[in-house]
Design an enzyme around this catalytic site. Structure first.
Site, short mmCIF file in Angstrom:
data_model
loop_
_atom_site.label_atom_id
_atom_site.label_comp_id
_atom_site.label_asym_id
_atom_site.label_seq_id
_atom_site.Cartn_x
_atom_site.Cartn_y
_atom_site.Cartn_z
N CYS A 1 1.07 -1.20 0.01
CA CYS A 1 -0.39 -0.05 -0.06
C CYS A 1 0.75 1.13 -0.14
O CYS A 1 1.88 1.89 1.06
CB CYS A 1 -1.40 0.05 1.01
SG CYS A 1 -1.26 1.30 1.58
N CYS B 1 -0.36 3.64 3.13
CA CYS B 1 0.28 3.40 4.06
C CYS B 1 1.58 3.95 4.38
O CYS B 1 2.86 4.07 4.99
CB CYS B 1 0.48 2.22 3.98
SG CYS B 1 -1.26 0.96 4.26
#
Length: 190
Positions: free
Chosen positions: A73, A76
């Protein structure tokens, strides 16, 4: 030796070559240093390894920030440095928990907290009750405000914050689409 002699032309060319090489070296060093400052200092895997285990966080009487994340991600990864700084500021009073959405062990928690985009942050009070959530890339100041309120037992100022997020496909969907970047081109025979 005159100014226009062949020896002075050779010397000037050597000086120019030296200056060009020196500038190239300095630019190379600047590029390398620039790339190093843009690399996140916090690794998601290292952060997850150092995080408080979920069961321990729920039971220890401290407020908790749970982050649902994945190593792939980009949102993230972009927030990793901010979260590492927040952890440094708040870890005495708040549990920091990281649950990887690619680990089916966390499917019950993903369903319970309705995780459909990551990063997905869940704020739990000191009794483990849901106090709010934030989804996507959230500014550090917003997370910090929520953590301060959580510690004080107050209502979160940004209880439902949203930013840019990566979608999470349900772990229950076992269709195995080749379009899924995590399938690595594999087809599931039905």
């Amino acid at each position: 030796m005159s100014v226009n002699s062949p020896e002075s032309g050779g010397m000037a060319q050597q000086v120019r070559n030296f200056v060009v090489v020196l500038v190239a070296v300095l630019l190379s060093v600047a590029v390398v240093l620039g790339l190093q400052t843009r690399t996140p200092s916090a690794s998601l895997s290292d952060m997850a390894e150092a995080a408080v285990p979920f069961d321990q966080a729920i039971a220890n009487g401290k407020p908790t920030l749970v982050e649902f994340y994945a190593n792939w991600c980009t949102s993230c990864q972009a927030m990793a440095g901010d979260l590492e700084q927040l952890k440094g500021d708040y870890q005495q009073d708040v549990n920091f928990v990281m649950l990887n959405v690619d680990n089916s062990k966390w499917l019950p928690e993903m369903l319970h907290y309705r995780v459909d985009g990551i990063p997905h942050f869940v704020f739990l009070d000191n009794q483990g009750n849901d106090a709010g959530a934030a989804i996507g890339e959230i500014p550090r100041a917003v997370l910090a405000s929520n953590l301060t309120s959580l510690m004080a037992g107050e209502k979160l100022p940004y209880a439902q914050a949203e930013g840019q997020a990566s979608e999470v496909e349900s772990a229950l969907d076992m269709s195995g689409s080749a379009d899924d970047p995590r399938s690595h081109g594999a087809q599931v025979v039905q």
